[in-house]
Scaffold this motif. Structure first.
Motif, PDB file in Angstrom:
ATOM      1  N   ALA A  53       0.839  -1.205   0.000  1.00  0.00           N
ATOM      2  CA  ALA A  53       0.000   0.000   0.000  1.00  0.00           C
ATOM      3  C   ALA A  53       0.871   1.250   0.000  1.00  0.00           C
ATOM      4  O   ALA A  53       0.583   2.208  -0.711  1.00  0.00           O
ATOM      5  CB  ALA A  53      -0.945  -0.002   1.197  1.00  0.00           C
ATOM      6  N   SER A  54       1.923   1.217   0.785  1.00  0.00           N
ATOM      7  CA  SER A  54       2.825   2.362   0.858  1.00  0.00           C
ATOM      8  C   SER A  54       3.503   2.613  -0.490  1.00  0.00           C
ATOM      9  O   SER A  54       3.594   3.757  -0.952  1.00  0.00           O
ATOM     10  CB  SER A  54       3.874   2.118   1.940  1.00  0.00           C
TER      11      SER A  54
ATOM     12  N   PHE B 207       0.907   4.014  -2.910  1.00  0.00           N
ATOM     13  CA  PHE B 207       0.624   5.424  -2.635  1.00  0.00           C
ATOM     14  C   PHE B 207       1.781   6.296  -3.093  1.00  0.00           C
ATOM     15  O   PHE B 207       1.572   7.356  -3.665  1.00  0.00           O
ATOM     16  CB  PHE B 207       0.336   5.665  -1.152  1.00  0.00           C
TER      17      PHE B 207
ATOM     18  N   LEU C 224      -5.905  11.601   1.305  1.00  0.00           N
ATOM     19  CA  LEU C 224      -5.989  10.364   0.532  1.00  0.00           C
ATOM     20  C   LEU C 224      -5.234   9.229   1.223  1.00  0.00           C
ATOM     21  O   LEU C 224      -5.695   8.090   1.235  1.00  0.00           O
ATOM     22  CB  LEU C 224      -5.436  10.562  -0.878  1.00  0.00           C
ATOM     23  N   TRP C 225      -4.082   9.545   1.789  1.00  0.00           N
ATOM     24  CA  TRP C 225      -3.290   8.519   2.473  1.00  0.00           C
ATOM     25  C   TRP C 225      -4.070   7.939   3.652  1.00  0.00           C
ATOM     26  O   TRP C 225      -4.057   6.724   3.866  1.00  0.00           O
ATOM     27  CB  TRP C 225      -1.960   9.093   2.938  1.00  0.00           C
TER      28      TRP C 225
ATOM     29  N   TRP D  79      -6.434   5.540   2.142  1.00  0.00           N
ATOM     30  CA  TRP D  79      -5.833   4.921   0.974  1.00  0.00           C
ATOM     31  C   TRP D  79      -6.475   3.580   0.609  1.00  0.00           C
ATOM     32  O   TRP D  79      -6.632   3.267  -0.571  1.00  0.00           O
ATOM     33  CB  TRP D  79      -4.326   4.772   1.145  1.00  0.00           C
ATOM     34  N   ASP D  80      -6.857   2.760   1.583  1.00  0.00           N
ATOM     35  CA  ASP D  80      -7.488   1.479   1.255  1.00  0.00           C
ATOM     36  C   ASP D  80      -8.751   1.694   0.434  1.00  0.00           C
ATOM     37  O   ASP D  80      -8.995   0.973  -0.529  1.00  0.00           O
ATOM     38  CB  ASP D  80      -7.813   0.687   2.524  1.00  0.00           C
TER      39      ASP D  80
ATOM     40  N   ARG E 161      -7.689   3.519  -3.176  1.00  0.00           N
ATOM     41  CA  ARG E 161      -7.058   2.636  -4.165  1.00  0.00           C
ATOM     42  C   ARG E 161      -8.025   1.609  -4.723  1.00  0.00           C
ATOM     43  O   ARG E 161      -7.827   1.109  -5.820  1.00  0.00           O
ATOM     44  CB  ARG E 161      -5.807   1.990  -3.601  1.00  0.00           C
TER      45      ARG E 161
END
Length: 188
Positions: free
Chosen positions: A9-10, A13, A49-50, A53-54, A57
């Motif tokens: 995920a990181s 992003f 957004l971070w 993020w889940d 995305r």
């Protein structure tokens, strides 16, 4: 140490950030007319957004979602600035120093003309003509219907044409916005 999911995920992003940060900052600049605030608004949008993020995305159009966040942050910033100006005007005792009839024969800068448009018209014109987004993508970014995008873009361009005079407003808008960076038409 992070898990494999966290690392993925990181990395995802980070790639999203690197790909879209400049575009989001440019959008913020064109919407607010404040180059200094553009980076802050883009960073604030990406931070939001971070935190989600889940969900972002997994969305069908994460870039459109990001543009919508920037547009909302820009709208909030503009509203705050208007409220602040009103407060200052209430307490400022000196007479106004603005010119009643500006030099109409002089060439108006497109950014100045854009700032005179109401936010929704400005956002539609900027997303459609500076970012070459489709009506559908613009509607998605702003959270409005395609019909609203069509009418607001048409009305915004008519107002710009009135403000900018005889020369073709669309050409002037494209030319002026090209100076703020490359068009972001790749994410249609």
């Amino acid at each position: 140490m992070g898990t494999v999911v966290d690392d993925a995920a990181s990395a995802e992003f980070r790639a999203f950030f690197e790909r879209h940060y400049a575009e989001l900052a440019r959008l913020a600049h064109l919407l607010t007319g404040e180059p200094d605030a553009a980076d802050d608004l883009a960073a604030d949008a990406l931070l939001a957004l971070w935190h989600r993020w889940d969900r972002v995305r997994a969305a069908d159009h994460p870039v459109a979602y990001a543009r919508g966040v920037v547009a909302n942050l820009a709208r909030s910033r503009i509203r705050s600035a208007v409220r602040e100006r009103r407060r200052v005007a209430l307490f400022w005792s000196q007479g106004e120093e603005r010119t009643e009839n500006p030099d109409v024969a002089g060439m108006l800068d497109v950014r100045t003309a854009l700032r005179r448009l109401p936010f929704r018209k400005r956002a539609c014109v900027v997303l459609r003509h500076a970012f070459d987004l489709s009506e559908q993508d613009t509607a998605l970014a702003l959270g409005v219907s395609v019909g609203t995008v069509k009418s607001q873009t048409s009305k915004g361009m008519a107002e710009l044409q009135r403000l900018l005079g005889a020369r073709e407003a669309r050409q002037q808008v494209h030319a002026a916005m090209a100076h703020t960076g490359k068009s972001a038409g790749g994410d249609r």
